[in-house]
Design a protein around this motif. Structure first.
Motif, short mmCIF file in Angstrom:
data_model
loop_
_atom_site.label_atom_id
_atom_site.label_comp_id
_atom_site.label_asym_id
_atom_site.label_seq_id
_atom_site.Cartn_x
_atom_site.Cartn_y
_atom_site.Cartn_z
N ASP A 1 -5.83 2.39 5.18
CA ASP A 1 -5.24 2.30 3.85
C ASP A 1 -5.73 3.46 2.99
N ARG B 1 1.09 -4.57 3.48
CA ARG B 1 -0.09 -4.36 4.31
C ARG B 1 0.03 -5.05 5.67
N ILE C 1 0.84 -1.18 0.00
CA ILE C 1 0.00 0.00 0.00
C ILE C 1 0.89 1.25 0.00
N SER D 1 6.01 2.61 -0.73
CA SER D 1 4.95 1.66 -0.38
C SER D 1 5.47 0.67 0.65
#
Length: 222
Positions: A218, A206, A25, A203
């Motif tokens: 998120d 998660r 993410i 990034s």
């Protein structure tokens, strides 16, 4: 492994399908990473040149004191510039707002950190935990004080001698404190490869986000 002719059924084996990589993410935009990287290099340049000015062994090894002083002065003057330029980024302004908010979960995080409690759920955090918020506030204040005292030392006509003497004392000892705090910051980063990857690529995985920053939503869900 594909079954060969004549092989017995019970002994035949198949290769398990490869596991899918964890979902990543977005954590930081390119502008935020640029601000962090540029500020970090300027700050490290300040610390390195300061060490060359105040540690006799380094001063003798490097030499060219006038050049070192010039690099130190201008790198220090430029430290706030990347952040000021980055304010055009909406994402950076949003993260600065997050860093400036301190809630009940941050106090819980600090209490757990002082107890060295790493049990699941003991350290609730949003996008930034309480330690990161305190570090950001401290380093921002330190940069402002270093900039102000440095200008008094650089431009000797700005203030009387007693002010410049006090500014030199504050500047030198705060520089030492900044170096120690920066060393701790880098040590924490080295201990968390996924956090470094997030700052380097923008990034994170998660599962890491849910474990280290469970209150952070998120971006796709906002």
């Amino acid at each position: 492994m594909t079954s060969m002719p004549g092989s017995a059924g019970p002994t035949a084996a198949t290769t398990p399908p490869p596991s899918e990589p964890p979902v990543r993410i977005r954590r930081f935009t390119r502008a935020e990473r640029w601000v962090h990287r540029t500020t970090a290099w300027l700050t490290l340049l300040c610390v390195a040149t300061a060490a060359c000015l105040y540690v006799p062994q380094l001063a003798e090894l490097v030499g060219r004191r006038h050049l070192v002083v010039t690099v130190h002065e201008w790198s220090g003057l430029l430290v706030p510039v990347p952040l000021l330029a980055g304010l055009v980024s909406r994402a950076l302004r949003a993260d600065l707002s997050r860093l400036n908010r301190f809630g009940p979960h941050d106090r819980q995080w600090l209490k757990a950190a002082l107890r060295r409690d790493r049990t699941p759920g003991a350290r609730p955090a949003g996008k930034f935990n309480a330690g990161q918020k305190l570090y950001a506030a401290w380093i921002a204040g330190a940069v402002l004080v270093m900039l102000g005292t440095g200008l008094l030392m650089w431009f000797t006509d700005l203030a009387p001698l007693v002010w410049r003497t006090g500014a030199t004392f504050v500047h030198d000892w705060l520089a030492l404190a900044v170096g120690i705090v920066l060393a701790g910051h880098m040590a924490k980063a080295l201990a968390d490869p996924e956090a470094r990857r997030g700052m380097r690529t923008g990034s994170v995985e998660r599962p890491w986000a849910r474990s280290e920053h469970p209150l952070w939503r998120d971006p796709e869900e906002e």
